[in-house]
Design an enzyme around this catalytic site. Structure first.
Site, PDB file in Angstrom:
ATOM      1  NE  ARG A  37      -2.172  -5.160 -14.974  1.00 36.28           N
ATOM      2  CZ  ARG A  37      -0.853  -4.977 -15.098  1.00 36.28           C
ATOM      3  NH1 ARG A  37      -0.089  -5.945 -15.617  1.00 36.28           N
ATOM      4  NH2 ARG A  37      -0.284  -3.870 -14.689  1.00 36.28           N
ATOM      5  CB  SER A  40      -6.723  -1.019 -11.722  1.00 33.74           C
ATOM      6  OG  SER A  40      -5.646  -0.251 -11.220  1.00 33.74           O
ATOM      7  CD  GLU A  46      -6.297  -4.298 -14.002  1.00 33.45           C
ATOM      8  OE1 GLU A  46      -5.605  -4.367 -12.955  1.00 33.45           O
ATOM      9  OE2 GLU A  46      -6.059  -3.496 -14.909  1.00 33.45           O
TER      10      GLU A  46
END
Length: 317
Positions: A185, A234, A304
């Site tokens: 990520r 998320s 995130e």
């Protein structure tokens, strides 16, 4: 206030930051509302919103933009929390000049503002397999490049050939997959870069099989995620060796709420706005989840969701 004028002299002086903006062919808007375009439906305005006409317009604008003016880039704001005081400086949002998707052989040339789902759909129709995972990411290619977006077993690092961008100084840049420095990520490219497009590669496959896989992904998302709620996707990255949702659940946070901000009952790594939540409510809830997870497991969750902007006046956050 919207200005599409080609030169500074044609804009009336207002005492607003927009007076300092360089000439451009795209659209400049002062105090542009952002809450209506974010998936959470919260947040203050962009001090100035810039919608460039094409990569050359973007490059010329950034080259001439005063260096003391901060720049923020947003896409469709699906994994973004804009704070209630809004975003100072210039917020760049790419539009139609960055949405082309062209398939040739086993590759796709795509604009950074192209929706991930649209890219997956074009790949399906062209019989290009391996990009089905994009149909499970509710955002744009630019966002997927910035955070090495992934879902259902694959990520951008598996598909990228090269990415194009414009630097904060207006320089046209190109990055190979290796130069992107992808990790979980994350992409190790300068924050000031604005992605404008990419070349992706899959493999030639059967369109019906590709369509079947995309249907499976859509069904899994609908079954496990609160996709019809005001959410930001998320919330936290999965820590090494753990799943964020399991840590959150074990910490007793499923359904936890602050005001109208709530940890989803359906998938507890999602925060949802039940109607009247503020960005401060959502961020406070996320921080409380992080506190409880650390208290019960010793694991520090990393956000995130990208949080941008400043708190509202009087907000202690």
């Amino acid at each position: 206030m919207t200005a599409a004028a080609p030169s500074m002299t044609e804009r009336p002086m207002t005492g607003h930051l927009i007076d300092r903006m360089p000439a451009c062919r795209g659209r400049l808007t002062a105090d542009a509302p952002l809450a209506p375009v974010t998936w959470f439906r919260v947040g203050g305005p962009a001090e100035v919103m810039f919608r460039p006409a094409d990569p050359e317009d973007l490059a010329g604008f950034l080259a001439a933009l005063p260096h003391d003016v901060p720049v923020t880039v947003i896409g469709v704001a699906s994994n973004l929390l804009v704070r209630d005081g809004g975003i100072p400086g210039v917020t760049i949002r790419l539009g139609r000049g960055f949405t082309d998707i062209v398939a040739e052989g086993d590759t796709l040339t795509v604009g950074a503002a192209a929706l991930d789902l649209n890219v997956a759909t074009v790949a399906r129709d062209a019989g290009i397999a391996g990009l089905e995972f994009l149909s499970g990411i509710p955002g744009t290619i630019g966002g997927a490049l910035r955070m090495n977006g992934g879902a259902y077993g694959r990520e951008m690092a598996d598909a990228l050939v090269s990415a194009q961008a414009v630097g904060r100084d207006g320089a046209m840049l190109s990055f190979t997959r290796e130069e992107m420095g992808f990790t979980y990520r994350h992409a190790a490219v300068p924050e000031g870069c604005v992605f404008t497009g990419a070349t992706l590669r899959g493999e030639l496959g059967n369109a019906l099989e590709i369509a079947r896989r995309m249907t499976e992904i859509a069904d899994k998302r609908a079954d496990s995620q609160p996709i019809r709620s005001r959410t930001g996707g998320s919330t936290f990255k999965n820590p090494d060796g753990h799943k964020a949702w399991e840590l959150i659940d074990k910490a007793g946070c499923r359904g936890l709420s602050i005001g109208d901000a709530q940890v989803s009952e359906k998938h507890c790594n999602f925060l949802i706005n039940q109607g009247a939540a503020s960005a401060a409510d959502l961020e406070a809830l996320g921080d409380e989840v992080r506190r409880r997870v650390f208290e019960t497991s010793g694991v520090t969750l990393e956000w995130e969701i990208k949080r941008v902007g400043v708190p509202a006046t009087g907000d202690a956050r």
